[in-house]
Write a protein that holds these residues in place. Structure first.
Motif, PDB file in Angstrom:
ATOM      1  N   MET A  73      40.708  83.781 178.250  1.00  0.00           N
ATOM      2  CA  MET A  73      40.414  82.596 177.412  1.00  0.00           C
ATOM      3  C   MET A  73      41.179  81.202 178.105  1.00  0.00           C
ATOM      4  N   TYR A  74      42.273  81.482 179.065  1.00  0.00           N
ATOM      5  CA  TYR A  74      43.123  80.402 179.445  1.00  0.00           C
ATOM      6  C   TYR A  74      43.539  80.547 181.044  1.00  0.00           C
ATOM      7  N   PRO A  75      43.155  79.865 181.827  1.00  0.00           N
ATOM      8  CA  PRO A  75      43.965  80.006 183.087  1.00  0.00           C
ATOM      9  C   PRO A  75      45.556  79.707 182.976  1.00  0.00           C
ATOM     10  N   PRO A  76      46.241  80.322 183.966  1.00  0.00           N
ATOM     11  CA  PRO A  76      47.935  80.191 183.713  1.00  0.00           C
ATOM     12  C   PRO A  76      48.246  78.789 183.809  1.00  0.00           C
ATOM     13  N   SER A  77      47.460  77.796 184.227  1.00  0.00           N
ATOM     14  CA  SER A  77      47.769  76.547 184.427  1.00  0.00           C
ATOM     15  C   SER A  77      47.574  75.953 183.005  1.00  0.00           C
ATOM     16  N   GLU A  78      46.932  76.314 182.084  1.00  0.00           N
ATOM     17  CA  GLU A  78      46.602  75.957 180.708  1.00  0.00           C
ATOM     18  C   GLU A  78      47.815  76.313 179.792  1.00  0.00           C
ATOM     19  N   ARG A  82      50.002  80.462 178.939  1.00  0.00           N
ATOM     20  CA  ARG A  82      50.364  81.903 179.190  1.00  0.00           C
ATOM     21  C   ARG A  82      51.205  82.383 177.836  1.00  0.00           C
ATOM     22  N   LEU A  83      50.805  83.870 177.793  1.00  0.00           N
ATOM     23  CA  LEU A  83      51.726  84.501 176.653  1.00  0.00           C
ATOM     24  C   LEU A  83      52.981  84.669 177.010  1.00  0.00           C
ATOM     25  N   LYS A  84      53.873  84.206 176.092  1.00  0.00           N
ATOM     26  CA  LYS A  84      55.224  84.426 176.468  1.00  0.00           C
ATOM     27  C   LYS A  84      56.136  84.805 175.110  1.00  0.00           C
ATOM     28  N   GLN A  85      57.180  85.511 175.361  1.00  0.00           N
ATOM     29  CA  GLN A  85      57.968  85.693 174.012  1.00  0.00           C
ATOM     30  C   GLN A  85      58.409  84.542 173.493  1.00  0.00           C
ATOM     31  N   LEU A  86      58.567  84.272 172.169  1.00  0.00           N
ATOM     32  CA  LEU A  86      59.034  83.075 171.466  1.00  0.00           C
ATOM     33  C   LEU A  86      60.350  83.103 171.474  1.00  0.00           C
ATOM     34  N   ASP A  87      61.018  81.725 171.515  1.00  0.00           N
ATOM     35  CA  ASP A  87      62.437  81.471 171.716  1.00  0.00           C
ATOM     36  C   ASP A  87      63.066  81.847 170.177  1.00  0.00           C
ATOM     37  N   PRO A  88      64.309  82.274 170.237  1.00  0.00           N
ATOM     38  CA  PRO A  88      64.769  82.626 168.987  1.00  0.00           C
ATOM     39  C   PRO A  88      64.863  81.174 168.030  1.00  0.00           C
ATOM     40  N   ASP A  89      64.944  80.185 168.589  1.00  0.00           N
ATOM     41  CA  ASP A  89      64.980  78.918 167.855  1.00  0.00           C
ATOM     42  C   ASP A  89      63.653  78.620 167.447  1.00  0.00           C
ATOM     43  N   GLU A 120      60.017  90.816 167.456  1.00  0.00           N
ATOM     44  CA  GLU A 120      59.721  90.527 168.488  1.00  0.00           C
ATOM     45  C   GLU A 120      58.036  89.942 168.374  1.00  0.00           C
ATOM     46  N   LEU A 121      57.842  88.574 168.792  1.00  0.00           N
ATOM     47  CA  LEU A 121      56.691  87.882 168.749  1.00  0.00           C
ATOM     48  C   LEU A 121      56.676  87.060 169.898  1.00  0.00           C
ATOM     49  N   TRP A 122      55.180  87.103 170.107  1.00  0.00           N
ATOM     50  CA  TRP A 122      54.739  86.352 171.467  1.00  0.00           C
ATOM     51  C   TRP A 122      53.949  85.411 171.279  1.00  0.00           C
ATOM     52  N   GLY A 123      53.598  84.653 172.220  1.00  0.00           N
ATOM     53  CA  GLY A 123      52.753  83.269 171.508  1.00  0.00           C
ATOM     54  C   GLY A 123      52.247  82.636 172.812  1.00  0.00           C
ATOM     55  N   CYS A 124      51.140  81.643 172.387  1.00  0.00           N
ATOM     56  CA  CYS A 124      50.666  80.786 173.648  1.00  0.00           C
ATOM     57  C   CYS A 124      50.717  79.404 173.033  1.00  0.00           C
ATOM     58  N   ASP A 125      51.351  78.322 173.583  1.00  0.00           N
ATOM     59  CA  ASP A 125      51.392  77.182 173.272  1.00  0.00           C
ATOM     60  C   ASP A 125      50.170  76.452 173.564  1.00  0.00           C
ATOM     61  N   ILE A 126      49.360  75.961 172.473  1.00  0.00           N
ATOM     62  CA  ILE A 126      48.047  75.200 172.817  1.00  0.00           C
ATOM     63  C   ILE A 126      48.102  73.893 172.088  1.00  0.00           C
ATOM     64  N   ILE A 136      48.456  80.746 169.115  1.00  0.00           N
ATOM     65  CA  ILE A 136      48.239  82.141 169.210  1.00  0.00           C
ATOM     66  C   ILE A 136      49.674  82.978 169.264  1.00  0.00           C
ATOM     67  N   VAL A 137      49.650  83.994 168.193  1.00  0.00           N
ATOM     68  CA  VAL A 137      50.900  84.705 167.952  1.00  0.00           C
ATOM     69  C   VAL A 137      50.486  86.088 168.013  1.00  0.00           C
ATOM     70  N   TYR A 138      51.131  86.892 168.759  1.00  0.00           N
ATOM     71  CA  TYR A 138      51.220  88.487 169.074  1.00  0.00           C
ATOM     72  C   TYR A 138      52.279  89.050 168.740  1.00  0.00           C
ATOM     73  N   SER A 139      52.232  90.054 167.902  1.00  0.00           N
ATOM     74  CA  SER A 139      53.291  91.018 167.443  1.00  0.00           C
ATOM     75  C   SER A 139      52.794  92.591 168.395  1.00  0.00           C
ATOM     76  N   PRO A 140      53.726  92.773 169.252  1.00  0.00           N
ATOM     77  CA  PRO A 140      53.454  94.245 170.067  1.00  0.00           C
ATOM     78  C   PRO A 140      53.654  95.253 169.048  1.00  0.00           C
ATOM     79  N   ARG A 141      54.584  95.013 167.914  1.00  0.00           N
ATOM     80  CA  ARG A 141      54.818  96.186 166.770  1.00  0.00           C
ATOM     81  C   ARG A 141      54.084  96.220 165.701  1.00  0.00           C
ATOM     82  N   ASP A 142      53.808  97.273 165.158  1.00  0.00           N
ATOM     83  CA  ASP A 142      52.879  97.380 164.171  1.00  0.00           C
ATOM     84  C   ASP A 142      53.769  96.800 162.895  1.00  0.00           C
TER      85      ASP A 142
END
Length: 796
Positions: free
Chosen positions: A473-478, A480-487, A503-509, A515-521
């Protein structure tokens, strides 16, 4: 079109040659306004029909006044009336004092009406008594074992045997009682479920009574679909929820819900809104059940391929067209619904409950036509999104009834995805998305959508596949998926969550993490959630379910700002880029975006959406294209308006300031706003203006100024603005939407404002990306304010 807008078109002839015609609405297309007007007329009819004692009479059912009154109350509650309304108060007083009924229909309807009042202190004892009557009256033997007859706990009621119409209403009553916190025997529910399973006809439909040997009908088949969904969700095996190590038992392969699937196939083949399929009567009773079957099963359509039916749109169109103009009532076909009190109540329930906004789309990404509810990869936890949505519906700052639906990726458009502000997908194995899928999902996000993904069953395959999707969907320049900061505000958007354990990951757009992603069920535990206290459920399981659902609620609250669409029909449509190329496009208005070092493109779709709004709401022919230019680019002088926004502190060079000043002095206008009311951008912008115009300061544009009036475009005398409450960093976020005078600032020269600035967010709202933490105008008013600013600039 207003006179001022006509003037804009004429004055800006060098930019606008011809106004594009507005999109024509088909006469067959139902709108929310038509439905809401119809609902209002029906409510007035029922209100005027109330008797002095608070009851309602149906001439054809004089002996069932309690049941009729309960049905009307249920319809009025679902159409937006509350216990603050006099008619509701009188109706509740009647239901609380009248003798408890002896019939299944009446017991069930009274439970539903009293449960809707949500007054446990007054009504709990009566609801408990009615539940006992229903449970005692359930048939225990014979071909109708597990269903109900007419009588409910009283020998005076006629013994006419059991049937599935009474059975449907009994289950609905028990379901509402359970949701109100009244215990219901799981054995009662199991018997009901087993009855409907055993009595389904070979063609997938259900008949009125007895075993699977009667002709299927529409009214009984929609009843079967709803009853199977309800009973399967209510019946749980609490003692089988934990593995020996204490972990939740989640990932055994689910059995296909074949009864529901077969019922849906029958309904798709026999679908109609103009008659009760295979019956000559009970049309409105059938439509009342059709709404429930569609909503509870998460379906927007019944039928396949070229024979798909949008059940709500078709049903609403049919009912609105046939409402009696004289008094706002409906009369059905059948001995009972032929009475306008009954008919109007059933029609009103269809229109009002079916209009509920869709909060979440659950993505079916299966590559080929498979059974909708077969427990496949995309649907490992069948009740996950249904339960999460139900939980959110019960929270105080959310709409009373919101819903969900499934959308199939293989034939979806961006408009289909935009039916809900949140798109949820999960799985255990690699979903294998194509480039076409990735492009569609990227455009959905660009149009303001939000993706919530989750790897269920600790699936490394899904984790790998989803991360690959982001790269597609996105080149790295646009991004990337990264773990959300605690704040990150997502951890405070509804509940206060411990970021170290979630544990939540996300893409800032754009303006937010889109986009928010949980690697845990999480969804396994949503699937086990119940509004009532599950008997014998271990405390550790209850704790895990609570935590998982709170995470889900927080993500959805962050994604929507607790402001989901107002109803099913008022959904955003995709904005299309209609032109390409560089430079000025003849005959079309363009606005240039200023590019500077920093977050110059924090809301990349905002200006495109504004240009589209100018076209569709103001009749200004626009290019849905926003060239990004540096202040030193001489091309800026070709545009009547420059737009600048951002989130962070910024500085521009003296040469760039001089160029912008020259642009303004030559007649151009600068329009700016701080994304989500960002104080850093606000500080930087004020410094820039002070350095650029030392003799002219930003001043508030008076609320009476023409820019806020119909002399320019929209009446902006009062607008709605979201204002997050200042609270402890360790407390959940809260926001209040206030109705206020609009607040704009500007620099005035020679009697005209040449700089127009909003310290409150406009651009993120234009992107449909407002969050609880975002200080600014709600989307509808942000659009109207921005349109007026552009029209004002063009008229000067």
């Amino acid at each position: 079109m207003s006179r001022s807008v006509v003037s804009v078109v004429a004055i800006t002839a060098c930019f606008v040659a011809v106004c594009q015609p507005p999109r024509l609405v088909s006469g067959a297309e139902i709108t929310s306004k038509r439905v809401l007007d119809s609902i209002a007329r029906a409510k007035r009819y029922l209100q005027k029909s109330q008797q002095e004692d608070g009851s309602w009479r149906a001439v054809s059912a004089e002996n069932f006044r309690t049941g009729i009154s309960s049905l009307v109350m249920l319809a009025l509650f679902n159409s937006g009336m509350t216990t603050n309304d006099l008619e509701i108060q009188k109706g509740l007083q009647y239901l609380r004092t009248v003798k408890e009924p002896d019939f299944t229909y009446e017991c069930s309807l009274m439970i539903m009406a009293l449960a809707a009042a949500k007054d446990e202190r007054r009504d709990k004892a009566r609801i408990m008594n009615l539940v006992k009557r229903l449970e005692d009256a359930q048939i225990r033997a014979g071909e109708n074992a597990g269903t109900w007859g007419y009588g409910a706990g009283n020998s005076l009621a006629p013994n006419l045997g059991g049937d599935r119409s009474n059975g449907q209403f009994a289950v609905l009553g028990l379901h509402e009682a359970q949701d109100a916190g009244i215990p219901v025997s799981l054995d009662t529910l199991r018997r009901a479920r087993d009855h409907w399973k055993l009595c389904q006809n070979a063609d997938g439909g259900w008949g009125y009574s007895g075993r699977a040997n009667q002709t299927s009908s529409g009214s009984m088949t929609v009843a079967g679909i709803s009853t199977m969904v309800i009973t399967e969700a209510m019946v749980r095996q609490a003692d089988k929820e934990l593995n020996p190590d204490g972990s939740p038992r989640c990932c055994t392969a689910p059995e296909p819900d074949q009864a529901v699937e077969n019922g849906v196939k029958w309904l798709g083949k026999n679908f109609s809104v103009g008659h009760n399929p295979r019956e000559k009567t009970w049309l409105l009773y059938y439509l009342y059940g059709l709404e429930r079957a569609g909503r509870l099963s998460g379906r927007r359509f019944f039928g396949e391929a070229q024979n798909r039916h949008d059940w709500y749109r078709e049903g609403a169109e049919y009912l609105v067209e046939r409402q009696l103009v004289q008094n706002g009532s409906w009369q059905g076909v059948g001995s009972m619904e032929n009475d306008p009190i009954v008919g109007t109540s059933l029609a009103l329930l269809f229109l009002s409950k079916g209009l509920s906004p869709v909060l979440i789309n659950k993505l079916d990404y299966s590559p080929a036509a498979a059974a909708f509810d077969d427990g496949g990869e995309w649907n490992r936890h069948r009740n996950d999104v249904r339960n999460l949505t139900q939980m959110i519906s019960g929270l105080p700052q959310w709409p009373k009834l919101i819903t969900w639906q499934v959308v199939q990726l293989r034939d979806a458009t961006v408009d289909d995805l935009l039916q809900a502000p949140v798109l949820f997908l999960n799985g255990e194995n690699d979903p294998k998305f194509s480039q076409q899928d990735a492009a569609l999902l990227k455009e959905y996000v660009a149009q303001g959508g939000f993706i919530f993904a989750e790897s269920c069953c600790q699936g490394t395959g899904f984790d790998r596949g989803f991360r690959d999707l982001i790269k597609q969907m996105y080149p790295p320049s646009e991004t990337r998926l990264k773990q959300l900061d605690p704040d990150h505000p997502i951890y405070r958007s509804e509940y206060l969550l411990d970021a170290s354990t979630v544990e939540l990951w996300g893409c800032d757009i754009g303006c937010r993490t889109s986009i928010v992603y949980s690697p845990r069920d999480l969804s396994c535990l949503w699937d086990k959630w119940t509004v009532f206290e599950m008997p014998n459920r271990p405390a550790v399981m209850t704790s895990m379910i609570t935590k998982a659902t709170q995470v889900g609620v927080n993500v959805v609250a962050y994604a929507t700002g607790r402001e989901p669409p107002t109803n099913r029909l008022d959904r955003p449509r995709a904005q299309e880029i209609t032109t390409e190329g560089d430079g000025i496009q003849r005959g079309l208005l363009e606005i240039a975006k200023l590019r500077y070092t920093g977050s110059w493109d924090a809301a990349p779709q905002a200006l495109r959406n504004l240009l589209s709004a100018l076209n569709t709401t103001a009749g200004v022919a626009t290019a849905h294209k926003a060239p990004a230019l540096t202040p030193l680019d001489p091309a800026i002088f070709k545009y009547p308006l420059l737009y600048i926004h951002g989130r962070n502190m910024f500085q521009i060079s003296p040469q760039e300031r001089d160029q912008i000043r020259k642009y303004i002095e030559r007649g151009g206008v600068l329009f700016a706003d701080a994304c989500c009311g960002a104080p850093q951008f606000d500080k930087g912008f004020r410094q820039m203006i002070e350095q650029m115009f030392p003799d002219h300061k930003l001043q508030r544009i008076p609320p009476t100024h023409e820019i806020f009036t119909t002399a320019i475009g929209n009446d902006l005398s009062r607008v709605k603005r979201r204002e997050p409450e200042v609270n402890d960093a360790n407390a959940a976020l809260k926001a209040t939407i206030r109705t206020v005078e609009p607040y704009l600032e500007g620099v005035e020269m020679n009697g005209r404002f040449v700089v127009i600035y909003s310290k409150y967010d406009i651009s993120c709202a234009l992107e449909r990306q407002a969050a609880v933490s975002c200080t600014g105008y709600i989307r509808e008013d942000a659009v109207r304010i921005a349109v007026n600013i552009v029209l004002y600039a063009l008229l000067q």
